[in-house]
Scaffold this active site. Structure first.
Site, PDB file in Angstrom:
ATOM      1  N   SER A  39      39.334 -10.948 -21.537  1.00 62.98           N
ATOM      2  CA  SER A  39      40.338 -11.831 -20.927  1.00 62.98           C
ATOM      3  C   SER A  39      39.946 -13.266 -21.250  1.00 62.98           C
ATOM      4  O   SER A  39      38.802 -13.543 -21.618  1.00 62.98           O
ATOM      5  CB  SER A  39      40.391 -11.659 -19.399  1.00 62.98           C
ATOM      6  OG  SER A  39      39.261 -12.278 -18.798  1.00 62.98           O
TER       7      SER A  39
ATOM      8  N   LYS B  16      33.330 -17.596 -20.062  1.00 63.52           N
ATOM      9  CA  LYS B  16      31.907 -17.380 -19.793  1.00 63.52           C
ATOM     10  C   LYS B  16      31.101 -17.280 -21.086  1.00 63.52           C
ATOM     11  O   LYS B  16      29.932 -17.671 -21.137  1.00 63.52           O
ATOM     12  CB  LYS B  16      31.721 -16.089 -18.983  1.00 63.52           C
ATOM     13  CG  LYS B  16      32.393 -16.106 -17.626  1.00 63.52           C
ATOM     14  CD  LYS B  16      31.660 -17.042 -16.693  1.00 63.52           C
ATOM     15  CE  LYS B  16      32.047 -16.808 -15.257  1.00 63.52           C
ATOM     16  NZ  LYS B  16      31.286 -17.613 -14.323  1.00 63.52           N
TER      17      LYS B  16
ATOM     18  N   THR C  54      28.849 -13.025 -16.837  1.00 63.63           N
ATOM     19  CA  THR C  54      29.459 -11.757 -16.454  1.00 63.63           C
ATOM     20  C   THR C  54      29.168 -10.667 -17.487  1.00 63.63           C
ATOM     21  O   THR C  54      29.064 -10.960 -18.690  1.00 63.63           O
ATOM     22  CB  THR C  54      30.991 -11.937 -16.271  1.00 63.63           C
ATOM     23  OG1 THR C  54      31.572 -10.687 -15.996  1.00 63.63           O
ATOM     24  CG2 THR C  54      31.655 -12.523 -17.506  1.00 63.63           C
TER      25      THR C  54
ATOM     26  N   TYR D  37      39.526 -15.493 -19.086  1.00 64.72           N
ATOM     27  CA  TYR D  37      38.453 -15.816 -18.118  1.00 64.72           C
ATOM     28  C   TYR D  37      37.093 -15.388 -18.680  1.00 64.72           C
ATOM     29  O   TYR D  37      36.145 -16.175 -18.727  1.00 64.72           O
ATOM     30  CB  TYR D  37      38.702 -15.120 -16.762  1.00 64.72           C
ATOM     31  CG  TYR D  37      37.396 -14.853 -16.055  1.00 64.72           C
ATOM     32  CD1 TYR D  37      36.655 -15.898 -15.506  1.00 64.72           C
ATOM     33  CD2 TYR D  37      36.844 -13.559 -16.004  1.00 64.72           C
ATOM     34  CE1 TYR D  37      35.417 -15.674 -14.928  1.00 64.72           C
ATOM     35  CE2 TYR D  37      35.621 -13.325 -15.420  1.00 64.72           C
ATOM     36  CZ  TYR D  37      34.907 -14.389 -14.883  1.00 64.72           C
ATOM     37  OH  TYR D  37      33.681 -14.172 -14.321  1.00 64.72           O
ATOM     38  N   HIS D  38      36.992 -14.109 -19.068  1.00 60.78           N
ATOM     39  CA  HIS D  38      35.702 -13.627 -19.567  1.00 60.78           C
ATOM     40  C   HIS D  38      35.257 -14.451 -20.788  1.00 60.78           C
ATOM     41  O   HIS D  38      34.077 -14.725 -20.967  1.00 60.78           O
ATOM     42  CB  HIS D  38      35.776 -12.138 -19.920  1.00 60.78           C
ATOM     43  CG  HIS D  38      35.837 -11.225 -18.720  1.00 60.78           C
ATOM     44  ND1 HIS D  38      37.018 -10.726 -18.204  1.00 60.78           N
ATOM     45  CD2 HIS D  38      34.865 -10.716 -17.920  1.00 60.78           C
ATOM     46  CE1 HIS D  38      36.765  -9.957 -17.155  1.00 60.78           C
ATOM     47  NE2 HIS D  38      35.460  -9.926 -16.950  1.00 60.78           N
TER      48      HIS D  38
HETATM   49  P1  NAD Z   1      35.110 -17.480  -5.807  1.00 62.58           P
HETATM   50  O1  NAD Z   1      36.392 -17.875  -6.476  1.00 62.58           O
HETATM   51  O2  NAD Z   1      35.169 -16.840  -4.480  1.00 62.58           O
HETATM   52  O3  NAD Z   1      34.150 -18.774  -5.706  1.00 62.58           O
HETATM   53  C1  NAD Z   1      34.101 -19.769  -6.684  1.00 62.58           C
HETATM   54  C2  NAD Z   1      34.067 -21.105  -5.956  1.00 62.58           C
HETATM   55  O4  NAD Z   1      34.021 -22.153  -6.933  1.00 62.58           O
HETATM   56  C3  NAD Z   1      35.320 -21.347  -5.121  1.00 62.58           C
HETATM   57  O5  NAD Z   1      34.982 -21.675  -3.791  1.00 62.58           O
HETATM   58  C4  NAD Z   1      36.029 -22.492  -5.831  1.00 62.58           C
HETATM   59  O6  NAD Z   1      36.713 -23.346  -4.934  1.00 62.58           O
HETATM   60  C5  NAD Z   1      34.885 -23.183  -6.552  1.00 62.58           C
HETATM   61  N1  NAD Z   1      35.309 -23.905  -7.765  1.00 62.58           N
HETATM   62  C6  NAD Z   1      36.033 -23.440  -8.807  1.00 62.58           C
HETATM   63  N2  NAD Z   1      36.245 -24.416  -9.699  1.00 62.58           N
HETATM   64  C7  NAD Z   1      35.618 -25.519  -9.231  1.00 62.58           C
HETATM   65  C8  NAD Z   1      35.499 -26.843  -9.700  1.00 62.58           C
HETATM   66  N3  NAD Z   1      36.056 -27.257 -10.839  1.00 62.58           N
HETATM   67  N4  NAD Z   1      34.801 -27.736  -8.948  1.00 62.58           N
HETATM   68  C9  NAD Z   1      34.213 -27.354  -7.771  1.00 62.58           C
HETATM   69  N5  NAD Z   1      34.313 -26.106  -7.272  1.00 62.58           N
HETATM   70  C10 NAD Z   1      35.008 -25.202  -8.003  1.00 62.58           C
HETATM   71  O7  NAD Z   1      34.328 -16.566  -6.862  1.00 62.58           O
HETATM   72  P2  NAD Z   1      33.071 -15.613  -6.623  1.00 62.58           P
HETATM   73  O8  NAD Z   1      33.562 -14.214  -6.570  1.00 62.58           O
HETATM   74  O9  NAD Z   1      32.235 -16.144  -5.548  1.00 62.58           O
HETATM   75  O10 NAD Z   1      32.327 -15.784  -8.013  1.00 62.58           O
HETATM   76  C11 NAD Z   1      31.358 -16.812  -8.193  1.00 62.58           C
HETATM   77  C12 NAD Z   1      30.854 -16.786  -9.630  1.00 62.58           C
HETATM   78  O11 NAD Z   1      30.283 -15.513  -9.912  1.00 62.58           O
HETATM   79  C13 NAD Z   1      31.938 -17.019 -10.658  1.00 62.58           C
HETATM   80  O12 NAD Z   1      31.430 -17.839 -11.691  1.00 62.58           O
HETATM   81  C14 NAD Z   1      32.209 -15.643 -11.202  1.00 62.58           C
HETATM   82  O13 NAD Z   1      32.645 -15.714 -12.522  1.00 62.58           O
HETATM   83  C15 NAD Z   1      30.862 -14.959 -11.075  1.00 62.58           C
HETATM   84  N6  NAD Z   1      30.987 -13.499 -10.924  1.00 62.58           N
HETATM   85  C16 NAD Z   1      31.687 -12.974  -9.884  1.00 62.58           C
HETATM   86  C17 NAD Z   1      31.795 -11.585  -9.765  1.00 62.58           C
HETATM   87  C18 NAD Z   1      32.579 -10.935  -8.660  1.00 62.58           C
HETATM   88  O14 NAD Z   1      32.768  -9.703  -8.706  1.00 62.58           O
HETATM   89  N7  NAD Z   1      33.043 -11.668  -7.639  1.00 62.58           N
HETATM   90  C19 NAD Z   1      31.163 -10.759 -10.710  1.00 62.58           C
HETATM   91  C20 NAD Z   1      30.456 -11.346 -11.765  1.00 62.58           C
HETATM   92  C21 NAD Z   1      30.367 -12.725 -11.867  1.00 62.58           C
HETATM   93  N1  USQ Z   2      40.845  -1.750 -12.114  1.00 62.87           N
HETATM   94  C1  USQ Z   2      41.537  -0.615 -11.759  1.00 62.87           C
HETATM   95  N2  USQ Z   2      42.259  -0.663 -10.608  1.00 62.87           N
HETATM   96  C2  USQ Z   2      42.319  -1.765  -9.803  1.00 62.87           C
HETATM   97  C3  USQ Z   2      41.606  -2.914 -10.186  1.00 62.87           C
HETATM   98  C4  USQ Z   2      40.878  -2.874 -11.356  1.00 62.87           C
HETATM   99  O1  USQ Z   2      41.508   0.396 -12.435  1.00 62.87           O
HETATM  100  O2  USQ Z   2      43.009  -1.719  -8.782  1.00 62.87           O
HETATM  101  C5  USQ Z   2      40.000  -1.716 -13.327  1.00 62.87           C
HETATM  102  C6  USQ Z   2      40.282  -2.809 -14.347  1.00 62.87           C
HETATM  103  O3  USQ Z   2      41.296  -2.428 -15.245  1.00 62.87           O
HETATM  104  C7  USQ Z   2      38.923  -2.983 -14.993  1.00 62.87           C
HETATM  105  C8  USQ Z   2      37.937  -2.647 -13.887  1.00 62.87           C
HETATM  106  O4  USQ Z   2      38.668  -1.941 -12.884  1.00 62.87           O
HETATM  107  O5  USQ Z   2      38.754  -2.038 -16.007  1.00 62.87           O
HETATM  108  C9  USQ Z   2      37.292  -3.849 -13.247  1.00 62.87           C
HETATM  109  O6  USQ Z   2      38.312  -4.732 -12.775  1.00 62.87           O
HETATM  110  P1  USQ Z   2      37.998  -5.810 -11.665  1.00 62.87           P
HETATM  111  O7  USQ Z   2      39.257  -6.552 -11.358  1.00 62.87           O
HETATM  112  O8  USQ Z   2      37.259  -5.191 -10.549  1.00 62.87           O
HETATM  113  O9  USQ Z   2      36.930  -6.733 -12.426  1.00 62.87           O
HETATM  114  P2  USQ Z   2      37.078  -7.822 -13.568  1.00 62.87           P
HETATM  115  O10 USQ Z   2      38.480  -8.156 -13.872  1.00 62.87           O
HETATM  116  O11 USQ Z   2      36.228  -7.408 -14.723  1.00 62.87           O
HETATM  117  O12 USQ Z   2      36.434  -9.106 -12.892  1.00 62.87           O
HETATM  118  C10 USQ Z   2      35.488  -9.034 -11.831  1.00 62.87           C
HETATM  119  C11 USQ Z   2      35.363 -10.437 -11.251  1.00 62.87           C
HETATM  120  C12 USQ Z   2      34.831 -11.366 -12.347  1.00 62.87           C
HETATM  121  C13 USQ Z   2      33.533 -10.812 -12.907  1.00 62.87           C
HETATM  122  C14 USQ Z   2      33.701  -9.371 -13.393  1.00 62.87           C
HETATM  123  C15 USQ Z   2      32.377  -8.714 -13.718  1.00 62.87           C
HETATM  124  O13 USQ Z   2      36.631 -10.896 -10.805  1.00 62.87           O
HETATM  125  O14 USQ Z   2      34.606 -12.665 -11.794  1.00 62.87           O
HETATM  126  O15 USQ Z   2      33.132 -11.612 -13.980  1.00 62.87           O
HETATM  127  O16 USQ Z   2      34.242  -8.573 -12.310  1.00 62.87           O
HETATM  128  S1  USQ Z   2      32.508  -7.659 -15.152  1.00 62.87           S
HETATM  129  O17 USQ Z   2      33.611  -6.740 -14.937  1.00 62.87           O
HETATM  130  O18 USQ Z   2      31.256  -6.976 -15.277  1.00 62.87           O
HETATM  131  O19 USQ Z   2      32.778  -8.526 -16.286  1.00 62.87           O
END
Ligand code: NAD
Ligand code: USQ
Length: 389
Positions: free
Chosen positions: A179, A185, A144, A181-182
């Protein structure tokens, strides 16, 4: 190419799996459905109705004649991971299978521990399975952009040349995420780089920005192929949330002053980036990092863009920021590697936003307005030690 998609039931994993299958690859999907259980835990659900993985796979076979093998299991179960990789013998593994919400990881201690255990252990199990079974497998891992945080210098693609006291070195770019979470990664990136260095694995770490959008050419073929679309305060990402808020006549929730800037990418580009990365693998021993986003915008710019495009009344509200993050900062991040490999970016446009408005209008009766406001606050700690299943 044989490609195994982990997290293949998720928002990005499912559209990627069928995109790769449509491109002629032999694809298998794997998931343990924990994402559907987070919904039950939080009392929310996807805006779009989503079919079960079995229904999705059989619909894909019915429409295209293409079979997707599926493996149901937990990546934290080392035996399951090893058996799956040994059985499918993929050439590429795309790893989406993690807990991906920053707010979810900040709910309390139990959720932070769960997130880091789930993500780091699952990824380690995968590295060991690849090292034991076939070191030629190319790992395409979703990282990410948030791994970098918001440094006061330009962000490079994973690596940086440092000159220090007359000597220089190429080191992994310093990380300062926002966070637990981040941070998971960041831990993964270090573990993968180490595995490439000691075992000669080949990996591409995709530092992806915030994804928006709801469908791709393949998910549009049938409603049973739809992917999920989250809008709640825990899993909804900023642009998707604001589109729903506009349609519902809810003020767009800008956290703080909205100067925080993020890389964005449309779902259709996400699935293309994965195809491109898979088809141009990293070299043996190489830990390759691409910054996977196509444009950057501040939260305030996102809100202004959506409000300007919405045909009805739309207000923007700056609410107290539940997170601890810089609301004004320098932001310049490189993102040329994927374009150099052939990505043609799909930039945010009125047409794309209008399409999202239409999708939301179609399903707006499914929205639970009580789930919209953020509930998780970064500064609060809770001694809840066990996460409810
Ligand atoms: P999502 O939660 O919709 O999908 C993740 C899937 O992984 C889910 O279906 C979940 O059931 C499965 N999973 C989680 N833990 C598991 C485990 N231990 N074993 C087997 N399956 C498991 O998330 P997404 O939005 O599709 O994101 C996918 C990936 O992309 C994530 O790694 C996320 O960090 C990354 N990512 C997402 C975004 C975004 O904006 N959605 C942005 C940047 C990076
Ligand atoms: N934000 C607002 N209002 C909202 C929701 C979010 O101002 O209603 C702000 C947050 O404070 C943050 C930004 O928007 O500054 C992004 O928040 P987000 O919830 O859209 O994204 P984030 O928490 O960073 O996480 C999401 C995905 C995560 C992925 C990440 C990419 O859930 O899986 O890793 O985006 S990145 O942001 O580039 O790290």
């Amino acid at each position: 190419m044989r490609i195994l998609v982990l997290g293949g039931d998720g928002y990005l994993g499912w559209p990627t799996a069928i995109h790769l299958s449509a491109a002629g690859h032999d694809v298998a999907v794997s998931d343990n459905f924990v994402r559907r259980r987070y919904d039950e835990e939080l009392g929310v659900e996807s805006l779009t109705p989503i079919a079960t993985l079995d229904e999705r796979v059989s619909t894909w076979a019915e429409l295209t004649g293409k079979t997707l093998k599926s493996y149901v299991g937990d990546l934290c179960d080392a035996r399951f991971v090893h058996a799956m990789v040994a059985d499918f013998r993929p050439e590429t593994i795309v790893h989406f299978g993690q807990q991906r919400s920053a707010p979810y990881s900040m709910i309390d201690q139990a959720h932070a521990v769960y997130t880091q255990t789930n993500n780091v252990v699952g990824n380690l199990n995968l590295l060991y399975a690849i090292a034991d079974i076939d070191r030629d497998i190319h790992l395409v891992k979703l990282g990410t952009m948030g791994e970098y945080g918001t440094p006061n210098i330009d962000i490079e693609e994973g690596w940086i040349e440092i000159n220090h006291k007359g000597r220089s070195d190429r080191v992994m770019y310093p990380k300062r995420p926002g966070s637990f979470y981040h941070l998971s990664k960041v831990h993964d990136s270090h573990n993968i780089e180490f595995a490439c260095r000691i075992w000669g694995l080949r990996a591409t770490d995709l530092n992806q920005g915030v994804v928006y959008g709801v469908d791709t050419e393949t998910t549009k073929l049938d409603p049973r192929l739809a992917t999920r679309f989250d809008y709640d305060g825990v899993f909804g990402t900023v642009l998707n949330r604001m589109v729903i808020q506009a349609v519902l006549g809810y003020p767009l929730t800008v956290y703080g002053t909205g100067g925080q800037t993020r890389g964005l990418i449309n779902l259709v580009d996400t699935v293309e980036c994965i195809r491109i990365s898979a088809e141009s693998p990293a070299d043996p021993g190489e830990f390759r990092v691409f910054n996977q986003f196509t444009e950057h915008m501040s939260v305030r710019q996102i809100a202004d863009t959506i409000a300007a495009d919405y045909p009805g009344p739309c207000t923007i509200e700056e609410i107290e920021n539940p997170r601890v993050e810089a609301e004004q900062h320098y932001y310049k991040a490189a993102h040329t590697a994927l374009v150099d490999l052939g990505l043609v970016p799909t930039l945010l446009s009125d047409t794309l936003i209008d399409h999202l408005f239409a999708v939301v209008e179609q399903h707006q009766d499914r929205v639970d307005q009580a789930a919209i406001m953020p509930t998780v606050r970064w500064r609060e700690t809770s001694s809840e030690l066990v996460r409810s299943k």
